[in-house]
Every structure is written in C-alpha cells, then in structure tokens.
Enzyme design. Sequence first.
Site, PDB file in Angstrom:
ATOM      1  N   LYS A  68       0.841  -1.195   0.000  1.00 15.70           N
ATOM      2  CA  LYS A  68       0.000   0.000   0.000  1.00 15.70           C
ATOM      3  C   LYS A  68       0.881   1.253   0.000  1.00 15.70           C
ATOM      4  CE  LYS A  68      -3.483   2.304   2.774  1.00 15.70           C
ATOM      5  NZ  LYS A  68      -4.477   2.205   3.839  1.00 15.70           N
ATOM      6  N   GLU A 117      10.428  -4.624   4.687  1.00 10.62           N
ATOM      7  CA  GLU A 117      10.538  -6.017   4.242  1.00 10.62           C
ATOM      8  C   GLU A 117      10.239  -6.140   2.748  1.00 10.62           C
ATOM      9  OE1 GLU A 117       8.860  -4.855   6.822  1.00 10.62           O
ATOM     10  OE2 GLU A 117       8.847  -6.258   8.519  1.00 10.62           O
ATOM     11  N   GLY A 124      -4.865  -2.004   5.051  1.00 11.64           N
ATOM     12  CA  GLY A 124      -4.094  -3.156   4.576  1.00 11.64           C
ATOM     13  C   GLY A 124      -4.784  -4.480   4.870  1.00 11.64           C
ATOM     14  N   ARG A 125      -5.322  -4.624   6.067  1.00  9.52           N
ATOM     15  CA  ARG A 125      -5.923  -5.910   6.455  1.00  9.52           C
ATOM     16  C   ARG A 125      -7.332  -6.086   5.895  1.00  9.52           C
ATOM     17  NH1 ARG A 125      -4.730  -2.472  10.515  1.00  9.52           N
ATOM     18  NH2 ARG A 125      -6.395  -1.672  11.848  1.00  9.52           N
ATOM     19  N   GLU A 140      -4.789  -6.750  14.794  1.00  9.27           N
ATOM     20  CA  GLU A 140      -4.316  -5.413  14.405  1.00  9.27           C
ATOM     21  C   GLU A 140      -5.479  -4.416  14.470  1.00  9.27           C
ATOM     22  OE1 GLU A 140      -2.486  -4.251  10.405  1.00  9.27           O
ATOM     23  OE2 GLU A 140      -0.672  -4.674  11.526  1.00  9.27           O
ATOM     24  N   HIS A 196      -4.511 -33.727  17.087  1.00 13.28           N
ATOM     25  CA  HIS A 196      -3.359 -34.560  17.444  1.00 13.28           C
ATOM     26  C   HIS A 196      -2.201 -33.716  17.949  1.00 13.28           C
ATOM     27  CE1 HIS A 196      -5.248 -38.179  15.779  1.00 13.28           C
ATOM     28  NE2 HIS A 196      -5.835 -37.310  14.967  1.00 13.28           N
ATOM     29  N   LYS A 206       9.317  -0.652  14.239  1.00 11.53           N
ATOM     30  CA  LYS A 206       9.948  -0.361  12.942  1.00 11.53           C
ATOM     31  C   LYS A 206      11.046   0.685  13.122  1.00 11.53           C
ATOM     32  CE  LYS A 206       5.650  -0.924  10.285  1.00 11.53           C
ATOM     33  NZ  LYS A 206       4.677  -0.267   9.419  1.00 11.53           N
TER      34      LYS A 206
END
Length: 544
Positions: free
Chosen positions: A209, A215, A271-272, A357, A388, A508
């Site tokens: 965005k 990253e 973003g999410r 978030e 399991h 950050k």
Amino acid sequence: MADTPPLVALPAHRLLVAHAARLGQAHLRELFDLDPARAESMRAEAHDIHLDFSKQRIDGAALADLIALLGHSPFARRRAAMFAGERINVTEDRAVLHVALRAPRGTVMRTDGHDVVPDVHAVLDRMAAFADAVRSGRWTGHGGRRIRHVVNIGIGGSDLGPAMAHEALLDRVHPGLSFRFVSNVDPGDFHAKVAGLDPAETLFIVASKTFTTQETMANARTARAWSLAAFGGDERSVSRHFVAVSTAADLVKAFGIDPANMFAFWDWVGGRYSMDSAIGLSTMVAIGPDAFRDMLAGFHEMDRHFLEAPPERNLPVLMGLLQVWNAGYMGFGAHAILPYCQHLHRFAAYLQQLEMESNGKRVRLDGTPVSWPTCPVIWGEPGTNGQHAFFQMLHQGTFTVPADLIAFAMPAFDSLGMHDMLLANAFAQARVMAFGQTADELRALGTPAHLVEPKVMPGNRPTSFLLLRERTPRALGRLVALYEHATFTAGAVWDVNSFDQWGVELGKKVAGALLPLLDGPASAGPDPSTDALVRRYRGWRGRG
Ligand code: F6P
C-alpha cells in the site's frame, strides 16, 4: 464521537456482569437441560452460512442484554458512517470504505463527495485484462517465454489475504501457473521461494500500500537483482517481470516499475481489509477474473446482510457480540480458529492480522484508556491436525479457550468417505468440548479407578460452529466479510479505532536505529540487554 459514554457506564453492562457471574457457574449440560430448544433458538443462517452458537456459554437473557449493549454503543452510528464514507479512522483521518471494493457496478458510494465505485471497477477491469493476458500466455517475459510462476512480494495485509485465498481456492488455480508468496525480511524466505524458478518465466507482483515497507522493499530489490542477473542486467526486462500494486504511484515509478504496470487502490482501504482490492491481483491471476468477481459478489452479499439483518439474525453482529461476551464478561483471553478444511490452513493467520491489528487497542476513539478487555489472542490450525497436537489443552487444560469450528458440507474431492470422517470429527469435537465426560460416566464404563480423574473431560468449553454449504470463491468472500464485520462490531462496542495500527510503528523505528549498530562501527546499544545481544551477534558475525 467523543461524547460516547464508556461501555462500563452503559445500562446493559451492569446486567451483563451479573449474567456472567451466573453463567460462569453454569455448565453447558445444565443450560441444555434447562432449555433444550436452545439448539434451535441459538442459530442463524444467511447466504449458505449456518451459525450454531448454542454451545456458547450464554443464554437468551444474556444475549438480549448484549444486544441492548450494542444498541447503546456507537455501533449503529459507526456502521452507518462507514458505509457513508465518513472518516471514521480518526487517528489517520481516513474513510474506511472496503465495502466499496465489492459494490456492484452502478452502485454509488461516496467519500468526500466522490463516487468511488467507478474507480474500483476501472481498476478491476485493468486487473482482469492483465490476468487474462498472463493466464492465456499473451503476456510474455522479456525473452518471449510465457509466464509460469507468479511471486507476490508483500507483508501483512499485502500478503496474508492473497496467500490465504490462494490456499483456500487451490483447486481452482490455473494449472499452468504456480504461485509463491514472499513476505519475511529473512533472506531465506526469498531464496527458498524462488528456488527452482526460471527468471525468464517468473513474474513478480510487488504489493505494498505504502511502497515503503522495509521487508517488501528489501525483497523487491533482491527480486529485481535476481531477475536482472538472468537478463544480463538489461533494464528493459523489468517492465515484463515486475508489476506493482500500491497507492503510491510516485514511489512505484521511482523503483523502476512502469506506471502502466501499476494497479492502484486508495487510502480508504486498510491493509488488512485489502484482499479484494488490487492487492488481490495474484488471486485474480490464479483463479481468473470471473471467479474473482464471484468472490466479490460473496463479500457484497455479506455486506448487505450486515447492514440490513436485525441483530438477532445478523451473523457478523452475533459473532462480534459473542467475542465481546467471551473476552469481556467471561474473561477468556484467547480465541481459537479451527477450520475443518485443509484449504483454510492459512485462515487463522489471516484472522490474526484482521482481528488483532484491528482491535488490539488500549484507548477509545477519543483517546481515553479503555477499562475493559479488548481483542483476545487469535490463533488456530485446521482440524483434524490440531486434534493430534493442541486439543489436549483445549479439552483438559486449566484455561478455557472459546473456539470457532468452520466446515463445508460439500466435499470438493472425496475418497472412501473421508469427508464424512472430517465432519464427524468436527461435530464430535464441538460436542466433547461442550459436554465432556464425567467421572460417573467413566466409572459406568468400567474405567479403572486410578484412570477416572485423568480421563475426566470437564466440557463447558464454548464453541461456535460455522457450517458452510460449499467451498467456492463466493463462499470465501462471504466468510471473510463475515469476520471483517464481526471485527467491526466488537471494535465498535469496545469503542476503539479498529482501523489504525500505531502499535506496530515503534518497533519499525527502533529496528531502523539498531541496524547501524549491527553492521557499522561498534557502539553502545540503547539499553544493557539489547547491548549484550548486539555484542553477542557481532561476535558471532566476526565483527568485534
Ligand atoms: O506494519 C503493519 C502494516 O502497516 C499493516 O497494517 C499492513 O498490512 C502491512 O504493514 C503492509 O503494509 P504495506 O502494504 O504498506 O506494505
């Protein structure tokens, strides 16, 4: 909205505290004995999603007061404001209009007086033309070869939705294309994901965005170098092997990606909340434009349901309220997502960002501290695998973890009755979590005395069961929108801003400040503990 009374001052709050004290002592066995009809009354269905919440530790009286709480909360006002394109994300001064991303052509949805729906469809049309070109082989790489591998580079909302959707719809992915998702700044992620790929057949989608995320930019630069190396550094290759999805046209251009190969979205898409925007480009290339539009139609159906259904039949409202109940009143600080569907194996990770978030917040919309619990820990893995691994703790541990079990009725594939086995396990786990097995029952079964207590299953573990008809793109759209709006509902009742994420910023900045301490001249760290870690790291890296 600063005049919203605190949740604890709302009339229904006091009643809910009393309900929780009462229901905290009750067992689901008793609740079913008292009201066998709860199996019928505590369910709701819309658009082929059946929600059974009869195994939640709630009753009709408490639910009525939860709905009263909703009525006194900012929920209705904020929902209307969201759909009206108002700037409800007050700390970032932005509208929150992801619902416009799936509005049918011709619908009007405005923010700042501007109808955004034509813009949305213009981008969708460009995405469709591009997706068709890649799928058909018309879009070729620099050397003229057709694209066989698509690598999405992004993180957070620019990765989790596309990666989750790819897995969820894997059986619909174009058979001639493979998709990979690179997100981590750990260089091992990129190198593992491109292993075996031929750069001449590989297309990178750089999805960000902001187009500033450390990253993503680091991975994009690495990808550019990897791709260019295969073409002898010929910069002309970049426009055939890199496209971008972003709101930042200038930064995309500065990176060297042709603006003609950029797919835009807007600052009113969080973003999410972006997997149905251009961020979903990899999804569209994978499943094709028609299936992508079908997914958008599913999102839109759930949007209408959220807007129109009364609270007692409104699936996202009910799920949001159940989270408020479990986290805030029953004191359960975690919430498990247990899809009985291997294709949804990234769904819990997706929901972690969506919910944590959004609602992992400590202040109200007006900046004053909340004095009630907000978002629980969201986590999970598909059943039956989880059975399991960690279900032991869910059944007999000392913490109670409410869970959502999610399953599809119709198998996409079946083999020797395996789909029935899957569903039998899902139904069984919800039953056992609710009703358990008592010492008397174990004795009656002839259990040796020393094994009775270790085998007691206390039950009373609350679950909701989401049974969907079929795993299609449309169903995925409905399911994601369901959780989006449940998150909205809980956030509105908690009176937090579900659309900012200030809590990720400091880390950050600190990482930026620490980087020179790792690779530059030795100097003291900002605190003794960090300093010791940095020294140990530098020592092992031979940096003195
Ligand atoms: O750091 C958090 C965050 O801002 C998320 O909200 C977002 O989804 C992610 O980073 C990626 O951001 P971008 O799409 O701008 O690269």
